[in-house]
Design an enzyme around this catalytic site. Structure first.
Site, short mmCIF file in Angstrom:
data_model
loop_
_atom_site.label_atom_id
_atom_site.label_comp_id
_atom_site.label_asym_id
_atom_site.label_seq_id
_atom_site.Cartn_x
_atom_site.Cartn_y
_atom_site.Cartn_z
N SER A 43 -41.62 -8.53 50.95
CA SER A 43 -41.93 -7.22 50.41
C SER A 43 -42.71 -7.42 49.11
CB SER A 43 -40.63 -6.46 50.13
OG SER A 43 -40.85 -5.47 49.15
N LYS A 99 -36.59 -9.81 49.97
CA LYS A 99 -36.73 -9.34 51.35
C LYS A 99 -37.35 -10.35 52.30
CE LYS A 99 -36.70 -5.39 52.70
NZ LYS A 99 -35.90 -4.44 53.41
N GLU A 109 -40.65 -5.83 64.95
CA GLU A 109 -40.87 -4.41 64.64
C GLU A 109 -42.20 -3.93 65.22
OE1 GLU A 109 -39.60 -3.06 60.45
OE2 GLU A 109 -39.84 -5.23 60.30
N HIS A 152 -22.76 2.13 73.67
CA HIS A 152 -22.88 3.08 72.54
C HIS A 152 -23.02 2.34 71.22
CE1 HIS A 152 -21.42 6.13 75.47
NE2 HIS A 152 -20.66 5.11 75.87
#
Ligand code: ARG
Length: 468
Positions: free
Chosen positions: A289, A295, A302, A168
């Site tokens: 970014s 960033k 991804e 979980h």
């Protein structure tokens, strides 16, 4: 084609079937029905199949030896032209098959026109796809193997590294990082097995089925199968030209493999987040970014996660394509190629980059161990300790739950409580309790086959190397 009617058939010079048509082909219809823009990718396999077919026709006395010689010479030249990018592909000639046959006939005359004896594009295209897919599967299995080798090397290095295991996504029990990596090794091993299994059903020869009913010529399919490296022929001619179940199987295996990739990608993204900080990912797999100067984004994992969707899409596309098609061949089947090509390319790129990406992942054992100080990961070990002293498991569960509550209020881990404090929950607790309350003690105790103990992980790696 009616030479006296200049309009008739003019939009399709070289069309192999325009004889019975009275109207020229509408331009949009031509574009809509043509497949050459994508099936030209099958050229190499189309030529391979044609050569085997022509040699068989000659052996069976259906094609004169001189024609075979011309066909072999012509197809060699066509292959060279295609390889060197000099081949003039034409949308008017619809697909890869007719483009090649047309050029062959330009080069060698009537012999080229005889090549299509006892054959149809229906069995031809089914043969081409199977030859192509067989090669793709072999390539993909090799690429997956590289990822599996990387995982074994990493797992070996980190057989002793402890980290929280999650259920979980909450801290559950300590595991070793090596064990965690080996879970992915197992998944990718099954992915490779699934592809290899699907290959058995891909590797059957449709050629000889002709359009759907077979042919009246005395062909020898078995010898063609042998020459092309197929394990045998497809028994039924209607089935041979119409089913694409082998392609669906491949896409199902591909989709499952991508599901596994997406799970690993997701974990890498999570682990790179400073809240976890379990790994660093090399800059070359990340981007910045355009607005936030600080960033560093894990773009590669991804995208691997994101590309999973397009492979699922290909699977659904082919399942839907085949659904409710009456026997035998239908033009719908032309739509099988782009999803197949896209899925195979996506998998090849993904597994190639995954192998490289793993080389750019730096684990942070300190951070993994620190994460074990929160979440009471050894609570189950304490319960098991009490069980070994004779307490029924359900009672032990309850006792430990109370100890966890107290430790939580005190803001410490179970291992930070004293023996006296623990004895308050059960008089059976002795100083040896701390052997099971440490992450190292916890993992070391799980030493059965499939367990997370360093020795069990090393044994698993050893068996895995033997299987590779
Ligand atoms: N381009 C076609 C395909 O991909 C080849 C077979 C066409 N057969 C036909 N009867 N039109 O399926």
């Amino acid at each position: 084609m009616q030479p006296e009617d200049p309009k008739s058939g003019d939009s399709a010079p070289g069309k192999a079937w325009s004889g019975r048509f009275a109207e020229p082909f509408d331009e949009l219809t031509q574009r809509y029905t043509a497949s050459v823009s994508f099936d030209c990718r099958l050229a190499e396999f189309d030529i391979q199949g044609s050569l085997a077919h022509a040699r068989m026709l000659q052996r069976c006395g259906i094609l004169p030896a001189a024609d075979l010689e011309a066909i072999e010479r012509g197809l060699a030249q066509v292959a060279t032209e295609i390889r060197e990018g000099r081949f003039a592909w034409s949308i008017a000639r619809e697909d890869v098959h007719l483009n090649i046959e047309h050029r062959l006939t330009e080069l060698v005359g009537d012999a080229g026109k005889r090549l299509h004896t006892a054959r149809s594009r229906n069995d031809q295209v089914a043969t081409d796809i199977r030859l192509w897919l067989r090669a793709e599967i072999d390539h993909l299995v090799a690429l997956i193997r590289r990822v599996r080798e990387r995982l074994l090397d990493m797992a070996e290095k980190h057989a002793d590294t402890v980290m929280p295991g999650f259920t979980h996504l909450q801290v559950a029990q300590p595991v070793t990082f090596g064990h965690h990596l080996m879970a992915y090794f197992e998944m990718f091993t099954r992915d490779a097995e699934r592809l290899a299994d699907c290959r058995k059903r891909v590797n059957r020869l449709p050629l000889g089925a002709a359009a759907l009913a077979g042919t009246g010529f005395p062909i020898d399919r078995v010898s063609v199968a042998r020459e092309l490296g197929f394990d045998g022929v497809i028994e039924n001619s209607l089935d041979a030209v119409s089913d694409r179940d082998f392609a669906i199987e491949f896409l199902a295996a591909a989709a499952i493999a991508m599901a596994h990739v997406s799970r690993m990608s997701e974990e890498l993204v999570l682990w790179m987040n400073p809240r976890f900080g379990f790994v660093d990912i090399a800059d070359r797999f990340c981007t910045g970014s355009s607005i936030m100067p600080q960033k560093k984004n894990p773009d590669v994992p991804e995208l691997m996660r994101g590309k999973t969707g397009r492979v699922y899409g290909s699977l659904i596309a082919l399942l839907t394509l085949v659904k409710a098609q009456p026997l035998a061949y239908n033009k719908d089947n032309q739509e099988d190629k782009e999803p197949l090509f896209d899925a195979a390319d996506t998998l090849a790129d993904t597994f190639t980059i995954l192998a490289e990406l793993l080389g750019g992942v730096t684990p942070r054992p300190d951070r993994m161990r620190a994460a074990l100080a929160e979440g009471f990961a050894t609570a189950t070990d304490l319960a098991d300790y009490l069980v070994r002293k004779g307490v029924p498991f359900r009672d032990a569960h309850e006792i430990v739950a109370r100890a966890v509550k107290e430790a939580e209020i005190a803001g410490v881990d179970l291992a930070a409580l004293s023996v006296a404090q623990l004895k308050a929950f059960s008089p059976l607790v002795e100083p040896d309790v701390f052997e099971v309350l440490t992450p190292e003690g916890s993992v070391a105790s799980r030493r059965h086959v499939g367990g997370t103990a360093p020795e069990a992980v090393r044994a698993a790696i050893c068996r895995a190397r033997a299987r590779l």
